[in-house]
Design an enzyme around this catalytic site. Structure first.
Site, PDB file in Angstrom:
ATOM      1  N   ASP A 233       0.831  -1.191   0.000  1.00  0.00           N
ATOM      2  CA  ASP A 233       0.000   0.000   0.000  1.00  0.00           C
ATOM      3  C   ASP A 233       0.873   1.251   0.000  1.00  0.00           C
ATOM      4  O   ASP A 233       2.025   1.225   0.434  1.00  0.00           O
ATOM      5  CB  ASP A 233      -0.905   0.024   1.235  1.00  0.00           C
ATOM      6  CG  ASP A 233      -1.885  -1.138   1.264  1.00  0.00           C
ATOM      7  OD1 ASP A 233      -2.182  -1.692   0.187  1.00  0.00           O
ATOM      8  OD2 ASP A 233      -2.353  -1.476   2.367  1.00  0.00           O
ATOM      9  N   ARG A 234       0.301   2.363  -0.452  1.00  0.00           N
ATOM     10  CA  ARG A 234       1.032   3.628  -0.521  1.00  0.00           C
ATOM     11  C   ARG A 234       1.760   3.935   0.798  1.00  0.00           C
ATOM     12  O   ARG A 234       2.936   4.291   0.797  1.00  0.00           O
ATOM     13  CB  ARG A 234       0.053   4.773  -0.832  1.00  0.00           C
ATOM     14  CG  ARG A 234       0.710   6.148  -0.813  1.00  0.00           C
ATOM     15  CD  ARG A 234      -0.308   7.240  -0.511  1.00  0.00           C
ATOM     16  NE  ARG A 234      -1.196   7.458  -1.627  1.00  0.00           N
ATOM     17  CZ  ARG A 234      -1.012   8.398  -2.556  1.00  0.00           C
ATOM     18  NH1 ARG A 234       0.042   9.190  -2.498  1.00  0.00           N
ATOM     19  NH2 ARG A 234      -1.879   8.548  -3.536  1.00  0.00           N
TER      20      ARG A 234
END
Length: 300
Positions: free
Chosen positions: A129-130
């Site tokens: 994820d970011r």
């Protein structure tokens, strides 16, 4: 522009359906990727399979120049002619997608990664994820990509994370075996409360018990979107600082306390065992100190 999907279009990809309407499939994908398409009011991926009867709203694509986006920052943990292991900082998106067309990791690695069927994800074996930091494995050619994907499918690649969670799990170690899919009510989140469940298995073990939190070592058996975050929420112990699945700002965090610390696999060409580790980033070290009430060991 508003279009209603006819029943006979059920099963058609969103970008394919829009192509003759907007002029080309490339333009349809650009509209989707720039967050200008809504299906019944919701953003969807270009691969979304239409059901029939949906209302699609399309906004015009601006022809003005896009603002320049700086290249993604990253560190190389390991590199050879076949593969790269990146230590990804929080805040970096791995590959282009809806709302994130520029400044991604694979764009910063252009010409150094390759393989796979998706031109937006060259060489991407698995994702982070970011705002999850840590180790990410990428291939440099088609044969390596295939070999690593097969190893991942056979569960021969170990992905170990460190997660600080709220509260204390009832056991020092355990397995969360609960299918995940898009949440019935909040479509941007993954959940066990879903109409489209997919197998998901997460193992955890207590690393350190803190006054109000627990530091866990987590390993993935499967790799669903937001799997660790959704699974830990499902057992009542969300990841500290998680703005989507927990409580933002806990212990001064500006993101979730989740770090891909260890990656182990056999080299696809030589068969040699590979093991890499990434130190805990400073923002997580600080949060751990605050959660423990004393200086935390930076070698965690």
């Amino acid at each position: 522009m508003i279009e209603v999907v006819p029943p006979e279009a059920a099963g058609t990809r969103l970008d394919v359906f829009l192509a003759p309407i907007v002029g080309s499939r490339a333009k349809a994908q650009a509209l989707i990727e720039n967050d200008l398409v809504r299906v019944d009011g919701l953003a969807k991926q270009k691969r979304y399979s239409l059901l029939g009867g949906e209302t699609i709203e399309v906004q015009a694509l601006s022809e003005g120049p896009r603002p320049e986006v700086p290249p993604a920052k990253f560190e190389i943990a390991y590199e050879d002619d076949r593969l790269i292991v990146v230590n990804k900082p929080a805040g970096v998106v791995v590959h282009p997608g809806v709302g994130n067309r520029e400044g991604t990791l694979v764009q910063a690695l252009a010409g150094r990664v390759a393989g796979g069927n998706d031109p937006d994800r060259p060489g991407v074996v698995h994702r982070l994820d970011r705002d999850t930091s840590g180790l990410l494995l990428l291939a440099r050619d088609e044969a390596t990509m295939f070999a690593l994907q097969e190893a991942l499918r056979r569960r021969d690649i170990t992905r170990e994370y460190v997660a600080l969670v709220e509260g204390r799990p009832p056991a020092r170690r355990g397995t969360i075996d609960a299918p995940l899919g898009r949440d019935r009510r909040t479509r941007t989140k993954m959940s066990t409360d879903t109409d489209d469940p997919h197998e998901a298995v997460t193992h955890f073990e207590t690393e350190q018990a803190l006054p109000d939190d627990t530091l866990l070592r987590v390993t993935l058996e499967t790799g669903r979107t937001h799997q660790i975050r959704a699974h830990l929420l499902a057992i009542g112990h969300p990841v500290a600082g998680d703005p989507e699945y927990g409580h933002a700002g806990r212990h001064g965090l500006s993101r979730q306390f989740l770090h891909a610390q260890r990656l182990a696999f056999k080299h696809p060409e030589t068969g040699a065992p590979m093991e890499l580790r990434a130190p805990l980033p400073e923002d997580l070290v600080k949060a751990l100190r605050q959660a423990s009430g004393e200086r935390a060991d930076q070698s965690v």
